[in-house]
Write a protein that holds these residues in place. Structure first.
Motif, PDB file in Angstrom:
ATOM      1  N   ILE A   1      32.772 -39.528  13.553  1.00  0.00           N
ATOM      2  CA  ILE A   1      33.076 -38.190  13.477  1.00  0.00           C
ATOM      3  C   ILE A   1      31.262 -37.443  12.604  1.00  0.00           C
ATOM      4  CG2 ILE A   1      33.405 -35.748  11.246  1.00  0.00           C
ATOM      5  CD1 ILE A   1      35.923 -37.635  10.218  1.00  0.00           C
ATOM      6  N   GLU A   2      31.546 -36.537  13.924  1.00  0.00           N
ATOM      7  CA  GLU A   2      29.735 -36.026  14.470  1.00  0.00           C
ATOM      8  C   GLU A   2      29.880 -35.383  13.274  1.00  0.00           C
ATOM      9  OE1 GLU A   2      27.649 -32.711  16.598  1.00  0.00           O
ATOM     10  OE2 GLU A   2      30.052 -32.835  16.874  1.00  0.00           O
ATOM     11  N   ASP A   3      29.369 -34.964  12.132  1.00  0.00           N
ATOM     12  CA  ASP A   3      28.795 -34.217  11.227  1.00  0.00           C
ATOM     13  C   ASP A   3      29.730 -34.644   9.773  1.00  0.00           C
ATOM     14  OD1 ASP A   3      27.114 -33.009   9.292  1.00  0.00           O
ATOM     15  OD2 ASP A   3      26.647 -31.361  10.259  1.00  0.00           O
ATOM     16  N   THR A   4      29.594 -35.694   8.865  1.00  0.00           N
ATOM     17  CA  THR A   4      30.930 -35.471   7.855  1.00  0.00           C
ATOM     18  C   THR A   4      30.321 -34.517   7.211  1.00  0.00           C
ATOM     19  OG1 THR A   4      30.035 -37.348   7.038  1.00  0.00           O
ATOM     20  CG2 THR A   4      31.218 -37.198   7.915  1.00  0.00           C
ATOM     21  N   ARG A   5      29.072 -34.016   6.738  1.00  0.00           N
ATOM     22  CA  ARG A   5      29.057 -33.351   5.586  1.00  0.00           C
ATOM     23  C   ARG A   5      29.622 -31.434   5.676  1.00  0.00           C
ATOM     24  NH1 ARG A   5      22.652 -32.700   7.131  1.00  0.00           N
ATOM     25  NH2 ARG A   5      23.648 -32.502   9.474  1.00  0.00           N
ATOM     26  N   THR A   6      29.742 -30.830   6.584  1.00  0.00           N
ATOM     27  CA  THR A   6      30.004 -29.531   7.419  1.00  0.00           C
ATOM     28  C   THR A   6      31.781 -30.036   6.220  1.00  0.00           C
ATOM     29  OG1 THR A   6      31.655 -30.199   8.786  1.00  0.00           O
ATOM     30  CG2 THR A   6      29.234 -29.328   9.231  1.00  0.00           C
ATOM     31  N   ALA A   7      32.847 -28.487   6.605  1.00  0.00           N
ATOM     32  CA  ALA A   7      33.574 -28.200   5.299  1.00  0.00           C
ATOM     33  C   ALA A   7      34.768 -29.329   6.955  1.00  0.00           C
ATOM     34  CB  ALA A   7      34.172 -26.945   5.664  1.00  0.00           C
ATOM     35  N   GLU A   8      34.743 -29.286   8.043  1.00  0.00           N
ATOM     36  CA  GLU A   8      35.588 -29.406   8.467  1.00  0.00           C
ATOM     37  C   GLU A   8      35.080 -31.004   8.775  1.00  0.00           C
ATOM     38  OE1 GLU A   8      38.271 -30.463  11.658  1.00  0.00           O
ATOM     39  OE2 GLU A   8      37.805 -28.131  10.199  1.00  0.00           O
ATOM     40  N   GLY A   9      34.322 -31.571   8.568  1.00  0.00           N
ATOM     41  CA  GLY A   9      33.734 -33.134   8.903  1.00  0.00           C
ATOM     42  C   GLY A   9      34.737 -33.999   7.334  1.00  0.00           C
ATOM     43  N   ALA A  10      34.448 -32.662   6.408  1.00  0.00           N
ATOM     44  CA  ALA A  10      34.378 -33.909   5.442  1.00  0.00           C
ATOM     45  C   ALA A  10      36.565 -33.743   5.487  1.00  0.00           C
ATOM     46  CB  ALA A  10      34.148 -32.997   3.682  1.00  0.00           C
ATOM     47  N   LYS A  11      36.630 -33.118   6.154  1.00  0.00           N
ATOM     48  CA  LYS A  11      38.163 -32.697   6.589  1.00  0.00           C
ATOM     49  C   LYS A  11      38.734 -34.050   6.917  1.00  0.00           C
ATOM     50  CE  LYS A  11      42.162 -29.540   7.152  1.00  0.00           C
ATOM     51  NZ  LYS A  11      42.815 -28.486   7.404  1.00  0.00           N
ATOM     52  N   GLN A  12      37.820 -33.749   8.024  1.00  0.00           N
ATOM     53  CA  GLN A  12      38.566 -34.793   8.867  1.00  0.00           C
ATOM     54  C   GLN A  12      38.612 -36.634   8.636  1.00  0.00           C
ATOM     55  OE1 GLN A  12      36.408 -34.103  12.366  1.00  0.00           O
ATOM     56  NE2 GLN A  12      36.150 -32.510  12.817  1.00  0.00           N
TER      57      GLN A  12
ATOM     58  N   ASP B   1      24.900 -23.626   3.898  1.00  0.00           N
ATOM     59  CA  ASP B   1      25.939 -24.124   3.297  1.00  0.00           C
ATOM     60  C   ASP B   1      26.387 -23.771   2.529  1.00  0.00           C
ATOM     61  OD1 ASP B   1      28.125 -24.644   4.167  1.00  0.00           O
ATOM     62  OD2 ASP B   1      27.819 -26.750   5.382  1.00  0.00           O
ATOM     63  N   ASP B   2      27.005 -22.991   1.595  1.00  0.00           N
ATOM     64  CA  ASP B   2      27.358 -23.808   0.155  1.00  0.00           C
ATOM     65  C   ASP B   2      28.989 -24.170   0.302  1.00  0.00           C
ATOM     66  OD1 ASP B   2      28.469 -21.156  -0.042  1.00  0.00           O
ATOM     67  OD2 ASP B   2      27.232 -20.081  -1.424  1.00  0.00           O
ATOM     68  N   PHE B   3      29.293 -24.051   0.876  1.00  0.00           N
ATOM     69  CA  PHE B   3      31.267 -24.983   0.995  1.00  0.00           C
ATOM     70  C   PHE B   3      30.894 -25.917   0.123  1.00  0.00           C
ATOM     71  CE2 PHE B   3      34.588 -26.047   2.036  1.00  0.00           C
ATOM     72  CZ  PHE B   3      36.174 -25.079   1.849  1.00  0.00           C
ATOM     73  N   LEU B   4      30.825 -27.409   0.873  1.00  0.00           N
ATOM     74  CA  LEU B   4      30.602 -28.626   0.050  1.00  0.00           C
ATOM     75  C   LEU B   4      31.675 -29.077  -0.456  1.00  0.00           C
ATOM     76  CD1 LEU B   4      27.072 -28.113  -0.846  1.00  0.00           C
ATOM     77  CD2 LEU B   4      27.551 -29.086   1.504  1.00  0.00           C
ATOM     78  N   LEU B   5      33.031 -28.607  -0.235  1.00  0.00           N
ATOM     79  CA  LEU B   5      34.275 -29.200  -0.776  1.00  0.00           C
ATOM     80  C   LEU B   5      34.922 -29.768  -0.009  1.00  0.00           C
ATOM     81  CD1 LEU B   5      34.462 -25.773  -3.003  1.00  0.00           C
ATOM     82  CD2 LEU B   5      33.269 -27.151  -3.384  1.00  0.00           C
ATOM     83  N   CYS B   6      35.961 -29.941  -0.756  1.00  0.00           N
ATOM     84  CA  CYS B   6      36.886 -31.365  -0.121  1.00  0.00           C
ATOM     85  C   CYS B   6      38.352 -30.898  -0.559  1.00  0.00           C
ATOM     86  CB  CYS B   6      36.364 -32.672   0.821  1.00  0.00           C
ATOM     87  SG  CYS B   6      37.873 -33.309   2.037  1.00  0.00           S
ATOM     88  N   GLU B   7      39.388 -30.447  -0.589  1.00  0.00           N
ATOM     89  CA  GLU B   7      40.198 -30.176  -2.259  1.00  0.00           C
ATOM     90  C   GLU B   7      41.460 -31.963  -1.603  1.00  0.00           C
ATOM     91  OE1 GLU B   7      43.657 -27.445  -3.880  1.00  0.00           O
ATOM     92  OE2 GLU B   7      42.065 -26.872  -2.536  1.00  0.00           O
TER      93      GLU B   7
END
Length: 253
Positions: free
Chosen positions: A20-31, A117-123
């Motif tokens: 996964i290219e960047d797990t810090r992003t919302a999309e990366g964490a979701k992946q 980038d203040d999302f930083l969530l992975c429900e």
């Protein structure tokens, strides 16, 4: 049912992070969460429940004022639910980052996250074991049954550490010197009317309720990009850029 061994839990998470290219992003964490779910589906229902039990233990161990304060600073505010989802995001960053952040949340400054980038969530990480079940209800029933076999205080504990005033910049700087340098930068914002002395940079999160009737709005260009700036007439604080107050075609001199 036994709680999954910590090493096995983190091996699943860290393996899911691979590729996964960047797990810090919302999309990366979701992946990451999706790949964990896929692995648990392969391992079966018992492993999925055991994984969830270990996650619940980690969740209780990280229910800490100091970590919550860091989440509050990085996100510009953090509710109870958001703190749960923030820790879900933190799990997707892997064992090393998780353990270091629990020891010292200020180490999160080393991740190089864009302060805008203040999302930083992975429900989705909170109940990732659902992937091993045909029905969500079956998963939650299995988890409840497994928890009932264990002491009540295994997963539920008090909020750890000492509370502090998250609005006190001196206290924030003392606790999180490196994060504060990133998220509490103050500077004059060029292009604002003289009636807004020492307006804080849009990099700082807005700390009060924004009400349409109490906003003064301007926009300016900074670093070759449009920055929307809004000042609350009550507290004079400025929110982060990307708040949507003004768009590019609404720029004023």
């Amino acid at each position: 049912m036994a709680i999954m061994d910590q090493d096995e839990f983190w091996a699943i998470v860290d393996r899911a992070r691979e590729g996964i290219e960047d797990t810090r992003t919302a999309e990366g964490a979701k992946q990451v969460a999706e790949k964990v779910g896929q692995r648990l589906a392969e391992l079966g229902r018992e492993a999925a429940v055991a994984f969830d039990l270990r996650y619940a233990v980690l969740d209780a161990e990280s229910y800490d004022w100091n970590l919550w304060g860091a989440a509050y600073l990085m996100r510009g505010g953090c509710s109870d639910d958001a703190f749960d989802y923030f820790r879900g995001w933190l799990v997707t960053q892997g064992r090393s980052i998780w353990e270091r952040a629990l020891r010292d949340p200020d180490t999160l400054a080393e991740l190089g996250i864009d302060p805008d980038d203040d999302f930083l969530l992975c429900e989705s990480m909170l109940s990732v074991g659902r992937a091993a079940f045909d029905e969500d209800a079956d998963f939650f029933d299995a988890v409840d049954a497994a928890r009932a076999e264990l002491p009540a205080d295994t997963f539920n504990g008090p909020l750890l550490g000492d509370d502090f005033d998250h609005e006190d910049d001196d206290a924030v700087h003392a606790r999180y010197p490196r994060l504060a340098e990133i998220y509490l930068q103050s500077e004059d914002v060029p292009g604002l009317p003289a009636s807004v002395p020492n307006a804080q940079s849009c990099q700082r999160a807005h700390r009060c309720t924004l009400m349409a009737a109490s906003l003064a709005r301007w926009a300016t260009r900074r670093s070759s990009r449009c920055v929307a700036v809004a000042r609350c007439l009550r507290c004079s604080l400025v929110p982060k850029s990307g708040c949507g107050v003004l768009s590019l075609d609404q720029l004023v001199p």
